[in-house]
Each structure stands twice: as structure tokens, then as C-alpha cells.
Enzyme design. Structure first.
Site, short mmCIF file in Angstrom:
data_model
loop_
_atom_site.label_atom_id
_atom_site.label_comp_id
_atom_site.label_asym_id
_atom_site.label_seq_id
_atom_site.Cartn_x
_atom_site.Cartn_y
_atom_site.Cartn_z
N GLU A 228 -9.61 -2.03 5.33
CA GLU A 228 -10.29 -1.77 6.59
C GLU A 228 -11.53 -2.68 6.70
OE1 GLU A 228 -8.52 -0.21 8.50
OE2 GLU A 228 -7.92 1.81 7.87
N ASN B 272 -7.54 -3.21 14.26
CA ASN B 272 -8.93 -3.45 13.82
C ASN B 272 -9.03 -4.64 12.86
OD1 ASN B 272 -7.78 -2.44 11.50
ND2 ASN B 272 -9.21 -0.74 11.24
N ASP C 273 0.82 -1.22 0.00
CA ASP C 273 0.00 0.00 0.00
C ASP C 273 0.86 1.26 0.00
OD1 ASP C 273 0.94 -0.34 2.60
OD2 ASP C 273 -1.01 -0.88 3.41
N HIS D 27 -7.23 -5.02 10.09
CA HIS D 27 -6.94 -4.77 8.68
C HIS D 27 -5.66 -5.47 8.25
CE1 HIS D 27 -4.63 -0.69 9.37
NE2 HIS D 27 -3.81 -1.70 9.46
P1 PGA Z 1 2.19 -1.73 12.63
O1 PGA Z 1 1.06 -1.71 11.51
O2 PGA Z 1 3.21 -2.72 12.16
O3 PGA Z 1 2.73 -0.33 12.62
O4 PGA Z 1 1.55 -2.13 13.90
C1 PGA Z 1 0.54 -2.93 11.07
C2 PGA Z 1 -0.66 -2.67 10.20
O5 PGA Z 1 -1.37 -1.67 10.44
O6 PGA Z 1 -0.92 -3.46 9.30
#
Ligand code: PGA
Length: 241
Positions: A143, A136, A67, A138
């Protein structure tokens, strides 16, 4: 889903790097799907270490990232292109024309999504996709509510996601509201998937991942539809199991 728990994030980083290195060793021109965020930094550090020890080369490897924020130039300090250069690309022998991220600054984002999805196909598909997981549920920036048949698309970021990522920006107002992300179907098309999660803040979502039914309200549950998913967690992320 095969869940393996390690002592801490350092050990997990070493094991995740070794997992990725094995994939490159067995297929030097492998297509790797890469992730950004706080979790993979240790893994990238270990991959750089393996390269420096001459145990690994990225010369033939191709990479596609999950992304990119919409609206940020690739040179912006918070773009995922900048993150990838800082944490991996600038430190290994991966040629500049062999790594790819969505262009979040494209004038037509819809067209950019189609271009990116086609690029992945043209590279022959992803051999190994590295994933983090949001609190959450994702994966990528898919999302809750994202359809499982989604390909690369523009997504409006959840407030929860913007707050989690605000730590990298001077204020929450600076965090982009939109991003381009590979879709759930794009991710599930990968031949192999490695999801990594560390720290107490991921304990609840890891418990949920193990227990949840397969439903778009919890995007990571889509991984239960894939035949080759490995999940590496540290003891903190595993503390509520
Ligand atoms: P993080 O993000 O490694 O900064 O916890 C993971 C994600 O949001 O997929």
C-alpha cells in the site's frame, strides 16, 4: 517501462498469456511470480487454453504468488490459494509441490514472511513477475507508503483496498484487515515484470503511473527503477492517457 495498449481485456489476456508462455518456452523450469484479482483471470484462462491445446506445459515450472490474506486458512473460499487453484493450478500440469503462496494462517506471520522470502531465493529468484495494480497504485499488497527496500512482510490493508475486494466476500466486515505480501524490493528483484491493467476503473492510476515521480506514496512508481518492465493495458485503462 514499455506500455502496450490492446483493444479489450480479452485481447490483453491472450497477449499476456503468450508473453508468459514465451518465458516458459525459453526456460521450462522458470520461476513465475503470479498475481490474483479480477485482472489476471482472462490471462489464466488463456494459459489453460494453451495447455489444453498442448502448446504449453507447466511440468517443470515453479510459481510463487505475490500475496495472501492473513487469517484465512488456505482452504477458505476467499483465500488466494483457492483462487489460484480455481483459476489455474487445478487445470494445468503444474505439480502440486511446485506452486507456493505465503501461508496467511501461520501461527507466526513474521517468521512466515522470512520463510517465504528465503523460499524465493532458494528457487533462484523470479524470472517473470505478473502484476496487477490497485486504484491506489499498490502492487502486490504494498500500500502507499511502503518502503521501496521492503521484503516479504505483513501489511495492514487500506480501506480502499478492502472496499475494492469486498465484492468477493459476503460483507466488507469479512474482508481481512491484514495480508502477507512480497515487498517492493522482492518484486524489483524479478528479472522481468509484466503489469496488466484493464477497465475504466484503472484509467486514472495508469495516467498517474506514466506521469508520477518515483515515490513510496505511489508504490507502482518503483517499477520505473527496474530495467525490464512491460505494461499491458486495454483501451479503457488507457482512456485518460
Ligand atoms: P484487480 O486487483 O485485478 O482485482 O483490479 C489488482 C490489484 O489490486 O493489484
Amino acid at each position: 517501462m514499455n506500455i502496450i495498449e490492446f483493444k479489450d481485456k480479452e485481447q490483453l489476456g491472450k497477449e499476456a498469456a503468450a508473453f508468459i508462455a514465451r518465458s516458459i518456452e525459453s526456460k521450462p523450469d522458470a520461476v513465475l511470480g503470479l498475481a490474483t484479482g479480477g485482472t489476471p483471470t482472462e490471462t489464466y484462462k488463456e494459459l489453460i487454453h494453451l495447455y489444453q491445446m498442448k502448446q504449453l506445459s507447466f511440468k517443470q515450472t515453479r510459481t510463487v504468488n505475490l500475496d495472501e490474506y492473513a487469517g484465512l486458512d488456505s482452504h477458505h473460499e476467499n483465500s488466494y490459494m483457492t483462487y489460484m487453484k480455481q483459476h489455474l493450478f487445478d487445470h494445468v500440469d503444474l505439480p502440486e509441490d511446485q506452486y507456493f503462496l505465503p501461508n496467511g494462517h501461520a501461527s507466526n506471520l513474521e517468521e512466515e514472511c522470512l520463510r517465504y522470502e528465503k523460499l524465493i531465493q532458494d528457487l533462484g529468484g523470479i524470472d517473470l513477475q505478473l502484476l496487477g495494480i490497485g486504484q491506489n497504485g499498490h502492487i502486490g499488497f504494498n500500500e502507499p507508503g511502503t518502503p521501496f527496500d521492503s521484503k516479504t512482510h505483513v501489511i495492514q490493508l487500506d480501506e480502499n483496498t478492502r472496499q475494492a475486494n469486498a465484492r468477493y466476500f459476503s460483507s466488507i466486515d469479512e474482508v481481512p484487515k491484514y495480508a502477507i505480501t512480497m515487498g517492493i524490493a522482492s518484486i524489483l528483484s524479478s528479472k522481468k515484470i509484466l503489469l496488466i491493467a484493464t477497465g475504466k476503473s484503472k484509467a486514472e492510476v495508469i495516467k498517474q503511473l506514466e506521469q508520477s515521480e518515483i515515490h513510496p506514496d505511489f508504490p507502482a512508481s518503483a517499477l520505473k527503477l527496474h530495467p525490464d518492465v512491460t505494461i499491458f493495458i486495454d483501451s479503457e485503462a488507457g482512456s485518460l492517457r
